[in-house]
Every structure is written in C-alpha cells, then in structure tokens.
Design a protein around this motif. Structure first.
Motif, PDB file in Angstrom:
ATOM      1  N   ILE A 213     -42.923 -29.081  19.540  1.00 56.86           N
ATOM      2  CA  ILE A 213     -43.371 -28.393  20.745  1.00 56.86           C
ATOM      3  C   ILE A 213     -44.823 -28.756  21.049  1.00 56.86           C
ATOM      4  O   ILE A 213     -45.662 -28.743  20.138  1.00 56.86           O
ATOM      5  CB  ILE A 213     -43.226 -26.866  20.551  1.00 56.86           C
ATOM      6  CG1 ILE A 213     -41.742 -26.515  20.532  1.00 56.86           C
ATOM      7  CG2 ILE A 213     -43.947 -26.099  21.644  1.00 56.86           C
ATOM      8  CD1 ILE A 213     -41.432 -25.133  20.054  1.00 56.86           C
TER       9      ILE A 213
ATOM     10  N   HIS B 268     -46.150 -31.635  21.707  1.00 59.30           N
ATOM     11  CA  HIS B 268     -46.624 -32.966  21.374  1.00 59.30           C
ATOM     12  C   HIS B 268     -46.461 -33.949  22.529  1.00 59.30           C
ATOM     13  O   HIS B 268     -46.896 -35.090  22.440  1.00 59.30           O
ATOM     14  CB  HIS B 268     -45.960 -33.482  20.099  1.00 59.30           C
ATOM     15  CG  HIS B 268     -46.556 -32.879  18.858  1.00 59.30           C
ATOM     16  ND1 HIS B 268     -46.502 -33.479  17.635  1.00 59.30           N
ATOM     17  CD2 HIS B 268     -47.243 -31.731  18.676  1.00 59.30           C
ATOM     18  CE1 HIS B 268     -47.129 -32.719  16.734  1.00 59.30           C
ATOM     19  NE2 HIS B 268     -47.575 -31.647  17.359  1.00 59.30           N
TER      20      HIS B 268
ATOM     21  N   GLY C 172     -43.419 -23.357  28.518  1.00 67.50           N
ATOM     22  CA  GLY C 172     -43.719 -24.699  28.047  1.00 67.50           C
ATOM     23  C   GLY C 172     -42.815 -25.156  26.931  1.00 67.50           C
ATOM     24  O   GLY C 172     -43.199 -25.918  26.065  1.00 67.50           O
TER      25      GLY C 172
ATOM     26  N   ASN D  12     -48.700 -40.287  20.385  1.00 68.22           N
ATOM     27  CA  ASN D  12     -49.096 -39.852  21.728  1.00 68.22           C
ATOM     28  C   ASN D  12     -50.498 -39.245  21.730  1.00 68.22           C
ATOM     29  O   ASN D  12     -51.054 -38.950  20.678  1.00 68.22           O
ATOM     30  CB  ASN D  12     -48.062 -38.839  22.247  1.00 68.22           C
ATOM     31  CG  ASN D  12     -48.269 -38.517  23.711  1.00 68.22           C
ATOM     32  OD1 ASN D  12     -48.736 -39.345  24.484  1.00 68.22           O
ATOM     33  ND2 ASN D  12     -47.925 -37.295  24.101  1.00 68.22           N
TER      34      ASN D  12
ATOM     35  N   ASP E 291     -55.601 -40.667  24.135  1.00 69.17           N
ATOM     36  CA  ASP E 291     -56.787 -40.467  24.979  1.00 69.17           C
ATOM     37  C   ASP E 291     -57.688 -39.348  24.464  1.00 69.17           C
ATOM     38  O   ASP E 291     -58.855 -39.267  24.822  1.00 69.17           O
ATOM     39  CB  ASP E 291     -56.338 -40.147  26.411  1.00 69.17           C
ATOM     40  CG  ASP E 291     -55.486 -38.896  26.457  1.00 69.17           C
ATOM     41  OD1 ASP E 291     -55.930 -37.887  26.997  1.00 69.17           O
ATOM     42  OD2 ASP E 291     -54.351 -38.907  25.919  1.00 69.17           O
TER      43      ASP E 291
ATOM     44  N   SER F 164     -50.576 -42.742  25.726  1.00 68.23           N
ATOM     45  CA  SER F 164     -51.018 -41.475  26.281  1.00 68.23           C
ATOM     46  C   SER F 164     -50.074 -41.185  27.431  1.00 68.23           C
ATOM     47  O   SER F 164     -50.114 -41.855  28.466  1.00 68.23           O
ATOM     48  CB  SER F 164     -52.455 -41.561  26.791  1.00 68.23           C
ATOM     49  OG  SER F 164     -52.689 -40.459  27.647  1.00 68.23           O
ATOM     50  N   ALA F 165     -49.189 -40.237  27.193  1.00 64.97           N
ATOM     51  CA  ALA F 165     -48.216 -39.911  28.233  1.00 64.97           C
ATOM     52  C   ALA F 165     -48.949 -39.398  29.466  1.00 64.97           C
ATOM     53  O   ALA F 165     -48.581 -39.681  30.598  1.00 64.97           O
ATOM     54  CB  ALA F 165     -47.232 -38.866  27.714  1.00 64.97           C
ATOM     55  N   LYS F 166     -50.022 -38.681  29.211  1.00 63.12           N
ATOM     56  CA  LYS F 166     -50.768 -38.088  30.306  1.00 63.12           C
ATOM     57  C   LYS F 166     -51.439 -39.145  31.176  1.00 63.12           C
ATOM     58  O   LYS F 166     -51.360 -39.097  32.399  1.00 63.12           O
ATOM     59  CB  LYS F 166     -51.819 -37.143  29.730  1.00 63.12           C
ATOM     60  CG  LYS F 166     -52.411 -36.207  30.746  1.00 63.12           C
ATOM     61  CD  LYS F 166     -53.280 -35.204  30.025  1.00 63.12           C
ATOM     62  CE  LYS F 166     -54.192 -34.484  30.981  1.00 63.12           C
ATOM     63  NZ  LYS F 166     -55.168 -33.695  30.218  1.00 63.12           N
TER      64      LYS F 166
END
Ligand code: GTP
Length: 597
Positions: free
Chosen positions: A15, A17, A53, A132, A135, A163-165
């Motif tokens: 959760i 990540h 979330g 992940n 950043d 970095s998924a973001k």
C-alpha cells in the motif's frame, strides 16, 4: 496479435508504494486512455477506494504496445492491496504469467509485498523488480535493490528504476514486460477453461465476470457452465477491457476479457471458479478455488427500528456485489431487530459499514467484532458460535476452541522490543525472529485471531512510528480457557456488550471495560450502575452519578451563544445512541472493548 505477442501481468506492491500511479502511467504511455479522460487513478474507481487510497476491487486493462515495430498486447490485471483479500490476489496472480514487483525506493520490502511475492512464485510467475519513487530525496535504490536480492532472492541487476509520478523509466518497464514475461501457452484447441478473477454486479446487465482464458476459446452466444457451482448460462456478451468494455465475438487461450450472462449475484460467479462449455466440458476445473469464509462477525442494528427492512434491502444489494458478505437476522431484547454479519476481516467490515451509512443513509449501531468459536458441548456435539451472547451455558459446554493465526511482522530493529511486548500482551506465542537485513527483522508469532481483531494493527503502526508491516494467515483452532463476560447497565443485561475473553484476562478486562463505559455513557437524571459479570458473579462495578440539574440551568439568563453551544453538543451526542432500558448508550460504547488500555 498472435498469442506469442500477448503478455499477462499484475502489479505487486505494498500500500502506498505507487501501484495505481504506475498503472495510470502505463495506460497513458500506451495511449490506452488519453490524459484528459483520465480521472486520477483510473484503476481504483470506487469512491471509497480513492478516499482511503487503497485498492479493494480488482480491475483489468488491455494495452497495445509497439516494440521494434512489433505490436504487443499487454493485459494488466489489478490486485487488491490488503490482507483481507489475499484469496482474490492469489486468483488474479493465477491469471498471469508475470508480475511487476513495485517497491518504494525510499522504504523497502514490506510484509504484505513479501506474502504476495511468495504467492506469485508459487504460481510460477516471472517477477520483474521495479524501484519506484527515485525522484524522492530519500530514495536509496541501491540499498533497496540489495534488500530485494537478500530477502527474496531475485536478481536485481536489471531492476528498473522509475518514478511513476514523474514518468521516469516507464518505457523501460514496458520493454521489460515484453522481453521478460513469457507468452501464454497456446492451448486454444483444448476444451474451454477460463479462470474468473473478478466479478461485479451491474444493476442493468447482471453480473459482469472478468476472466482469463487459460485453455480453449469462448464465443458470444456460447452455452457455458461454471464448474464449482454447476450453474449454466448463455454468454450474451463478451468483450475486452481497454480499460472500458469493448465487445468482441471470440476470445482465445491467453486472452483476458469479460462476459455477461444474466447472472443474478456475484455469489453465482465466484472468483476462482472455472468457466467451461456446457456441451464440451473440461475434465478438471482449474486449481485453487475456495469458498469465502468470513473471519469476523458483528451485529448491525438500526437506531430507528423502522429502518430494519431498509437495512435488509441494503445488505441484499451489497451482497449481490460481494460474495464474501454474509448476514442473518438477529434480535435481542436490548437492541431490537438487526443482523449478524460476517466479514473477511476488519477492513472489509469497515467498508461495508461505511457504505451502508453513506450510500443507503442508514443510522446504525455496530457491535464489537467477534471471531467464530467452536464449542464442544457436554452432549458430544460441536457448535460454531460467532455471537458471544449465544455461547452455550458453562454447564452445557466441555471446552471452547478459538481460531489462531500465524502473524509475520517486518520491522526496523529499533522497534523489536516494543512489538514483542505487544504480541506477548495479546497472548502471542513467539515462534521465530530473523534479521532479513542488518537493520530489519522478521518476527513470527502465533496468536488468537480474537486478539488481532481490533486495534492490533493500529498498535503495531504506532509502536513502530508507521514502519512495521504485517501479514497473517489462519492456522486452525486451539482450545483455550475462555469465559463469557457480560455487562449490565442499570441492572439490564446488554447482550451486545458481552464478550468472550481469556480467563486470566477476565478481571482486568472487566475493570477496564466498566471504567471505559462509565466515561462513554452520558450521565442520566438518575444513578446508573455498570457491572461486569461472569455468570452471576459480579467481577467489576462502576456507577454513573446522577445529573442534578438540567444542562441549561447554569446558563439561565446567561449568554446565548453558550446556550446554543450546549444544545448543539447535546444534539451531536444524541446522533448515534441506542436506548438500553432507560439509558442512552452511544455507539462508541459498543466498540469500547476494542480500545481498552
Ligand atoms: P494502493 O492503491 O493502496 O495499493 O496504493 P498504491 O500502491 O496504488 O499507491 P499510489 O499509486 O496511490 O501512490 C501512493 C502515494 O505515493 C501517492 O501519494 C502518490 O502520488 C505517491 N507516488 C507514487 N509514485 C511516486 C513516485 O514515483 N514518486 C513520488 N515522489 N511519489 C509517488
């Protein structure tokens, strides 16, 4: 695309990540959804999920990806992220050939991730490690890569750093999916076997079943049969998820899709069941099917007795979409009419309660959760009891068994002592401790499920400043010295407050509970004794003293805002109260036993 160009995968992550963020980026980069039509986090599309979330229901999405001028079809099957839903996780893993293991590079491997990795390994999945959140200033991808190698034994030399973001490393992940995950086996000529990995209820079309064709093929209009429950249907509609539903005529081995067949409830299309053809049945169902077994039970009572029928209807509606939810009517002299409900775990319980209150506008009193006890009766019979107030009388029972779980906790070494204290305090039996890395330990305990229901998880989190994680599984029943603790308020027994406790803890719980109830129950115009008893013996006793004067009297002639404030406070206090005899008992009192110091 040919079957050799299909890749079926899921994402394993703890959760927070970054699973949903990454899934969204994969959908975006493959052009599966346009950025502007993308609501935040496409895969988690229930409101409750978004708010909390967390991923509760699984979904799937088909993506097209071109690598070296070769088109590929990538099917992402989403998995829920919470321990309550590990059966669903295991079935969605069984529908894949590979998995992305996403680990937050600023955190590390967590218990839940570990448990799901083991499930994936059992299903022979190819696992691709992904680090992940690189950043973040605190990211330590090298350390975390080493941790994954040490703990799980995965080769992390090629682990993708992303970095998924920020959208860094996403193409590398897509390439890795194509090159590392094997294509499905081509068994399109065999009799049909399709694995159900999810289903949901649509009020207009009936149940929509999500499945992976393992063998054979399925066409629109085929007469099909579900092997575990034996029911027959006609597949009126089949299609793929891209990620919105898109009709197709036929799906072959290796493909992922959905069907609708006028199925009335998700219980008839249970996750893990095998779909086959009615006229050409497969010899064996796919392995791994299991019934949903509720682990915790609680009573739900409408505050307003008139809402009983509404509550029944709401539960029936929720059940259409939730095969694990069980309920039956329950009544008691103190609480009136309500339902005894069974859930997979506490999170499942909270989700159902919240939906009943929010979506169905019901005002409920919820009693403290209980596990299922096995009572060996004097007459040789064994009965299951999920309601403490219905426990057979001491004279009628020989022994009581309670469910035990094996619990694995991962924690930074600084918190080991305080976590061990917690487990011991909850009747935990120490089994093992290993240092999985220099700074982190894995603790294994066996403990009664009843001791874990409630605030165990919250305690674990607060004692470890949020760093520890846990995972548990049921290991069976054991005999324990248990007694029933009853509560009387103003001389009236309140069945909904009865609880089953270990004999050694009974006095302490009795004292703490009466004390807590005294704090929670508002004072009345008369004195109210609160007693805890075992059988007829009172083991602890407190009393609420009477209020002498009306609350407003002290404001007499006084300041009007003060008066309004007091009235408002009273009104708020009234919102969730159940009248027990002459005493109003608030919702918090029914949960008091979970929060004893
Ligand atoms: P569940 O749905 O509960 O399984 O959570 P999840 O794993 O899907 O996590 P989610 O994608 O919702 O991300 C959790 C938080 O981490 C969010 O606040 C994200 O914005 C953030 N996050 C995800 N990926 C990155 C990343 O690469 N860098 C940074 N800095 N934050 C990220």
């Amino acid at each position: 695309v040919p079957i050799s160009n299909i890749r079926n995968f899921c994402i394993i992550a703890h959760i927070d990540h970054g699973k949903s963020t990454l899934a969204d980026k994969l959908l975006e980069l493959t052009g599966t959804v346009q950025k502007r039509e993308m609501k935040e986090q496409f895969l988690d599309n229930m409101d409750l999920e978004r708010e909390r979330g967390i991923t509760i229901k699984l979904q799937a999405a088909r993506m097209r990806y071109v690598m070296n001028n070769e088109p590929y079809c990538l099917n992402l099957i989403d998995t829920p992220g919470h321990v309550d839903f590990s059966y669903e996780v295991s079935r969605s893993l069984a529908a894949c050939e590979g998995a992305l293991l996403v680990v937050d590079a600023s955190q590390g491997v967590e218990a839940q991730t570990l448990a799901n990795v083991y499930l994936a390994l059992e299903n022979n999945l190819e696992i691709i490690p992904v680090l992940n959140k690189i950043d973040l200033p605190g990211a330590e991808p090298d350390r975390v890569a080493q941790e994954i190698e040490e703990i799980i034994g995965l080769d992390c030399r090629d682990a993708v750093r992303c970095s998924a973001k920020e959208g860094i490393g996403i193409t590398e992940i897509l390439d890795a999916l194509v090159t590392k995950i094997p294509p499905p086996k081509d068994t399109a000529k065999d009799p049909l076997r399709a694995l159900i990995f999810d289903s949901y209820y649509d009020p207009y079309r009936g149940v929509i079943v999500y499945f992976r064709v393992i063998d054979g093929s399925i066409k629109k209009g085929d007469k099909i049969c579900f092997m575990a429950n034996g029911k027959e249907y006609v597949a009126d509609e089949i299609g793929v998820l891209s990620p919105n539903q898109m009709q197709v005529d036929e799906l072959y081995a290796g493909e992922v899709g959905y069907l609708s067949a006028s199925i009335r409830s998700v219980a008839d299309a249970r996750v893990g069941d095998t779909i086959t053809h009615y006229s050409k049945k497969a010899d064996h169902a796919l392995p791994g099917y299991s019934q949903a077994t509720p682990m915790v039970f609680c009573g739900l009572f409408p505050i307003d007795a008139d809402q009983f029928e509404e509550l029944r209807e709401a539960l029936e509606k929720l059940q259409l979409n939730d095969a694990a939810l069980k309920f039956e009517p329950e009544s008691s002299s103190a609480m009136g009419f309500g339902f005894r409900c069974g859930f997979l775990g506490l999170l499942h319980m909270e989700i159902v309660q919240e939906r009943l209150e929010r979506e169905y506008n019901l005002n409920l009193i919820i009693t403290a959760p209980s596990v299922v006890y096995r009572v060996n009766c004097a007459d040789g019979e064994t009965v299951e009891c999920s309601n403490p107030s219905l426990l057979p009388e001491p004279g009628k029972r020989r022994s009581i068994e309670e469910p035990y779980v094996k619990i694995e906790m991962l924690t930074p070494k600084d918190y080991i002592g305080s976590i061990m204290e917690l487990a011991q305090d909850r009747r935990g039996e120490f089994k093992e401790m290993n240092f999985i890395t220099e700074s982190r330990a894995k603790l294994i305990y066996e403990l009664p499920l009843a001791e874990m229901v409630g605030d165990f998880f919250d305690q674990l989190k607060s004692r470890s400043k949020g760093y520890a994680s846990m995972e548990y599984s049921l290991i069976g029943y054991r005999e324990s010295q248990l007694v029933k603790l009853d509560i009387q308020i103003n001389g009236d027994p309140v069945e909904a407050l009865s609880t089953i406790v270990h004999r050694d803890k009974a006095y302490a719980v009795g004292r703490a509970l009466t004390h807590k109830l005294k704090e929670l129950i508002p004072r009345q115009m008369f004195r109210v004794p609160i007693q805890a008893c075992i059988g007829t013996k009172v083991i602890a006793s407190e009393a609420l003293s009477a209020i002498r004067k009306d609350v407003l009297s002290k404001c007499y002639g006084g300041d009007i805002t003060r008066k309004k404030k007091l009235l408002k406070k009273q009104a708020e206090g009234k919102k969730r109260m159940k009248a027990i005899g002459r005493v109003d008992v608030p919702q918090e009192a029914f949960m008091a036993v979970l929060k004893l110091e």
